[in-house]
Design a protein around this motif. Sequence first.
Motif, PDB file in Angstrom:
ATOM      1  N   CYS A  68      -0.375  -4.251  -7.693  1.00 34.56           N
ATOM      2  CA  CYS A  68      -0.069  -3.376  -6.549  1.00 34.56           C
ATOM      3  C   CYS A  68       0.312  -1.970  -7.001  1.00 34.56           C
ATOM      4  O   CYS A  68      -0.072  -0.995  -6.363  1.00 34.56           O
ATOM      5  N   HIS A  73      -1.513  -0.254  -3.982  1.00 37.20           N
ATOM      6  CA  HIS A  73      -1.582  -1.050  -2.756  1.00 37.20           C
ATOM      7  C   HIS A  73      -0.608  -0.517  -1.712  1.00 37.20           C
ATOM      8  O   HIS A  73       0.451   0.003  -2.039  1.00 37.20           O
ATOM      9  N   CYS A  75       1.814  -1.549   0.034  1.00 34.45           N
ATOM     10  CA  CYS A  75       2.858  -2.562   0.188  1.00 34.45           C
ATOM     11  C   CYS A  75       4.101  -2.047  -0.530  1.00 34.45           C
ATOM     12  O   CYS A  75       4.074  -0.993  -1.155  1.00 34.45           O
ATOM     13  N   TRP A 118      -4.601  -9.074  -4.124  1.00 32.19           N
ATOM     14  CA  TRP A 118      -3.492  -8.229  -4.561  1.00 32.19           C
ATOM     15  C   TRP A 118      -2.385  -9.085  -5.150  1.00 32.19           C
ATOM     16  O   TRP A 118      -2.146 -10.202  -4.691  1.00 32.19           O
ATOM     17  N   CYS A 120       0.698  -8.978  -4.726  1.00 43.32           N
ATOM     18  CA  CYS A 120       1.732  -9.410  -3.776  1.00 43.32           C
ATOM     19  C   CYS A 120       1.257 -10.586  -2.926  1.00 43.32           C
ATOM     20  O   CYS A 120       2.048 -11.180  -2.202  1.00 43.32           O
TER      21      CYS A 120
HETATM   22 ZN   LIG Z   1       0.730  -5.324  -2.765  1.00 43.35          ZN
END
Ligand SMILES: [Zn+2]
Length: 154
Positions: A68, A73, A75, A118, A120
């Motif tokens: 990530c 990413h 997030c 990803w 996460c």
């Molecule tokens: Zn992520």
Amino acid sequence: MRADVFTPAQRSAVMRAVKSAGTAPEQAVSEAVCALGFRRRYRRGARLPGRPDFAFPALRKAILVHGCFWHGHDCKRGARQPKDNSAYWATKIAGNRARDAASAAALVAGGWKLLVVWECQIGDRARLARQLQRFLGPPPSPPTLTSINSRRRP
Ligand SMILES: [Zn+2]
């Protein structure tokens, strides 16, 4: 990148980040893919644009496992901002994202279907397995248990 751009402290932080972003998620995907019946059906780091983590040549499908932070990413983990050298990291991650987009476009142009997993998303293994199964479809050969179960007694 020259080796001397990092102080020793930065370098060890990078190594920790690489470790947490790389090894474990790829291992989780590898285990899930094998559990779904695709053992030996994929290649790691194939010579394709972006060197996808998992390539399934017979299916023309590829799975990209993205950390990530490294791949920016959208997030919580991806939004982390290192305090030191923040401009350096912002440039680096923007470069990674641009390269990811170019690689993905080249793969799709070559007829490949892509799934990005990803970091996460790895924690929930059941969800990961469903995601991979949806992407890969049915396993290439019948499960080995069939031969055992078919030995019925009269
Ligand atoms: Zn992520």
